[in-house]
Motif scaffolding. Structure first.
Motif, PDB file in Angstrom:
ATOM      1  N   ARG A  55     -14.114 -11.735  -3.878  1.00  0.00           N
ATOM      2  CA  ARG A  55     -13.563 -10.842  -2.840  1.00  0.00           C
ATOM      3  C   ARG A  55     -12.769 -11.617  -1.789  1.00  0.00           C
ATOM      4  N   ALA A  56     -13.148 -12.871  -1.560  1.00  0.00           N
ATOM      5  CA  ALA A  56     -12.462 -13.693  -0.557  1.00  0.00           C
ATOM      6  C   ALA A  56     -11.231 -14.395  -1.130  1.00  0.00           C
ATOM      7  N   ASN A  57     -11.045 -14.342  -2.446  1.00  0.00           N
ATOM      8  CA  ASN A  57      -9.910 -14.991  -3.082  1.00  0.00           C
ATOM      9  C   ASN A  57      -8.613 -14.415  -2.512  1.00  0.00           C
ATOM     10  N   ARG A  58      -7.699 -15.280  -2.118  1.00  0.00           N
ATOM     11  CA  ARG A  58      -6.496 -14.798  -1.430  1.00  0.00           C
ATOM     12  C   ARG A  58      -5.576 -13.986  -2.331  1.00  0.00           C
ATOM     13  N   PHE A  59      -5.659 -14.163  -3.642  1.00  0.00           N
ATOM     14  CA  PHE A  59      -4.820 -13.394  -4.558  1.00  0.00           C
ATOM     15  C   PHE A  59      -5.488 -12.084  -4.972  1.00  0.00           C
ATOM     16  N   ALA A  60      -6.744 -12.154  -5.372  1.00  0.00           N
ATOM     17  CA  ALA A  60      -7.433 -10.971  -5.894  1.00  0.00           C
ATOM     18  C   ALA A  60      -8.142 -10.177  -4.815  1.00  0.00           C
ATOM     19  N   GLY A  61      -8.610 -10.853  -3.786  1.00  0.00           N
ATOM     20  CA  GLY A  61      -9.446 -10.226  -2.762  1.00  0.00           C
ATOM     21  C   GLY A  61      -8.891  -8.979  -2.102  1.00  0.00           C
ATOM     22  N   PRO A  62      -7.671  -9.001  -1.595  1.00  0.00           N
ATOM     23  CA  PRO A  62      -7.153  -7.811  -0.913  1.00  0.00           C
ATOM     24  C   PRO A  62      -7.083  -6.575  -1.813  1.00  0.00           C
ATOM     25  N   ALA A  63      -6.661  -6.743  -3.060  1.00  0.00           N
ATOM     26  CA  ALA A  63      -6.580  -5.593  -3.972  1.00  0.00           C
ATOM     27  C   ALA A  63      -7.979  -5.072  -4.299  1.00  0.00           C
ATOM     28  N   ILE A  64      -8.920  -5.970  -4.500  1.00  0.00           N
ATOM     29  CA  ILE A  64     -10.299  -5.562  -4.806  1.00  0.00           C
ATOM     30  C   ILE A  64     -10.898  -4.819  -3.624  1.00  0.00           C
ATOM     31  N   THR A  65     -10.743  -5.363  -2.445  1.00  0.00           N
ATOM     32  CA  THR A  65     -11.288  -4.739  -1.238  1.00  0.00           C
ATOM     33  C   THR A  65     -10.651  -3.372  -1.005  1.00  0.00           C
ATOM     34  N   ALA A  66      -9.339  -3.275  -1.198  1.00  0.00           N
ATOM     35  CA  ALA A  66      -8.654  -1.990  -1.015  1.00  0.00           C
ATOM     36  C   ALA A  66      -9.198  -0.951  -1.988  1.00  0.00           C
ATOM     37  N   TRP A  67      -9.436  -1.362  -3.226  1.00  0.00           N
ATOM     38  CA  TRP A  67      -9.954  -0.413  -4.206  1.00  0.00           C
ATOM     39  C   TRP A  67     -11.396  -0.018  -3.881  1.00  0.00           C
ATOM     40  N   GLU A  68     -12.227  -0.996  -3.549  1.00  0.00           N
ATOM     41  CA  GLU A  68     -13.637  -0.707  -3.252  1.00  0.00           C
ATOM     42  C   GLU A  68     -13.797   0.183  -2.023  1.00  0.00           C
TER      43      GLU A  68
ATOM     44  N   GLU B 189     -11.215   2.095  -0.396  1.00  0.00           N
ATOM     45  CA  GLU B 189     -10.369   3.281  -0.273  1.00  0.00           C
ATOM     46  C   GLU B 189      -9.873   3.853  -1.595  1.00  0.00           C
ATOM     47  N   GLN B 190     -10.227   3.245  -2.707  1.00  0.00           N
ATOM     48  CA  GLN B 190      -9.661   3.610  -4.006  1.00  0.00           C
ATOM     49  C   GLN B 190      -8.128   3.609  -3.915  1.00  0.00           C
ATOM     50  N   ALA B 191      -7.612   2.574  -3.260  1.00  0.00           N
ATOM     51  CA  ALA B 191      -6.176   2.441  -3.027  1.00  0.00           C
ATOM     52  C   ALA B 191      -5.651   1.197  -3.741  1.00  0.00           C
ATOM     53  N   ILE B 192      -4.370   1.260  -4.102  1.00  0.00           N
ATOM     54  CA  ILE B 192      -3.710   0.139  -4.758  1.00  0.00           C
ATOM     55  C   ILE B 192      -2.531  -0.279  -3.884  1.00  0.00           C
ATOM     56  N   PRO B 193      -2.463  -1.566  -3.499  1.00  0.00           N
ATOM     57  CA  PRO B 193      -1.337  -2.024  -2.675  1.00  0.00           C
ATOM     58  C   PRO B 193       0.006  -1.761  -3.359  1.00  0.00           C
TER      59      PRO B 193
ATOM     60  N   ILE C 106      -1.597   4.783 -11.818  1.00  0.00           N
ATOM     61  CA  ILE C 106      -1.339   3.741 -10.812  1.00  0.00           C
ATOM     62  C   ILE C 106      -0.438   4.268  -9.704  1.00  0.00           C
ATOM     63  N   VAL C 107       0.643   4.922 -10.077  1.00  0.00           N
ATOM     64  CA  VAL C 107       1.623   5.401  -9.100  1.00  0.00           C
ATOM     65  C   VAL C 107       1.025   6.469  -8.180  1.00  0.00           C
ATOM     66  N   THR C 108       0.107   7.276  -8.697  1.00  0.00           N
ATOM     67  CA  THR C 108      -0.445   8.366  -7.893  1.00  0.00           C
ATOM     68  C   THR C 108      -1.603   7.934  -6.980  1.00  0.00           C
ATOM     69  N   ARG C 109      -2.050   6.698  -7.090  1.00  0.00           N
ATOM     70  CA  ARG C 109      -3.085   6.217  -6.152  1.00  0.00           C
ATOM     71  C   ARG C 109      -2.418   5.939  -4.808  1.00  0.00           C
ATOM     72  N   ARG C 110      -3.143   6.187  -3.764  1.00  0.00           N
ATOM     73  CA  ARG C 110      -2.566   5.924  -2.436  1.00  0.00           C
ATOM     74  C   ARG C 110      -2.550   4.414  -2.159  1.00  0.00           C
ATOM     75  N   SER C 111      -1.757   4.044  -1.187  1.00  0.00           N
ATOM     76  CA  SER C 111      -1.688   2.656  -0.736  1.00  0.00           C
ATOM     77  C   SER C 111      -2.729   2.458   0.359  1.00  0.00           C
ATOM     78  N   PRO C 112      -3.240   1.232   0.515  1.00  0.00           N
ATOM     79  CA  PRO C 112      -4.257   0.991   1.554  1.00  0.00           C
ATOM     80  C   PRO C 112      -3.678   1.211   2.949  1.00  0.00           C
ATOM     81  N   ARG C 113      -4.559   1.650   3.833  1.00  0.00           N
ATOM     82  CA  ARG C 113      -4.153   1.800   5.244  1.00  0.00           C
ATOM     83  C   ARG C 113      -3.986   0.425   5.861  1.00  0.00           C
ATOM     84  N   ARG C 114      -3.066   0.321   6.782  1.00  0.00           N
ATOM     85  CA  ARG C 114      -2.863  -0.943   7.521  1.00  0.00           C
ATOM     86  C   ARG C 114      -4.027  -1.183   8.456  1.00  0.00           C
ATOM     87  N   ARG C 115      -4.403  -2.423   8.623  1.00  0.00           N
ATOM     88  CA  ARG C 115      -5.517  -2.758   9.526  1.00  0.00           C
ATOM     89  C   ARG C 115      -5.069  -3.662  10.624  1.00  0.00           C
TER      90      ARG C 115
END
Length: 127
Positions: A57-70, A72-76, A118-127
């Protein structure tokens, strides 16, 4: 065997490591789905090693996408664009290589369904 046994924990960790490695390879290989493999790696690591799951989850490449999905069920957006481009490339290559019409249509329908998901998933909210 319980999930607490050393063998089962080791199996979860090994499968998580395999999924993580395949996910990394998916960054460079169009037919390997990076994000689902990373999500599976986190799920497996969570059962075998909390520390490994936190590291993924802390990995700089995979972490943000994983966290967004977990969370918000969102895909960057960048991941969506990359995924759809890779799906289109894969579809074109398969359409040119595969001779059996029924197989070509089935694979193209499957890839189209994945791209639509993939296209119909929302994008993560900005933090």
């Amino acid at each position: 065997m319980s999930a607490r046994s050393p063998f089962v924990r080791s199996l979860y960790i090994a499968l998580a490591a395999l999924c993580f490695a395949l996910g990394l390879a998916g960054v460079f290989l169009p037919l390997l789905p990076t994000t689902p493999l990373m999500l599976l790696a986190v799920a497996l690591a969570s059962k075998g090693s909390t520390r490994f799951a936190l590291w993924i989850r802390a990995n700089r490449f995979a972490g943000p996408a994983i966290t967004a999905w977990e969370q918000e069920q969102a895909i960057p957006r960048r991941a969506k664009v990359t995924a759809v481009i890779m799906i289109v490339i894969s579809a074109v290559v398969m359409a040119l290589i595969i001779e059996a019409l029924w197989l070509r249509i089935g694979l193209l329908a499957g890839l189209s369904t994945i791209a639509l998901f993939i296209v119909t998933r929302r994008s993560p909210r900005r933090r």
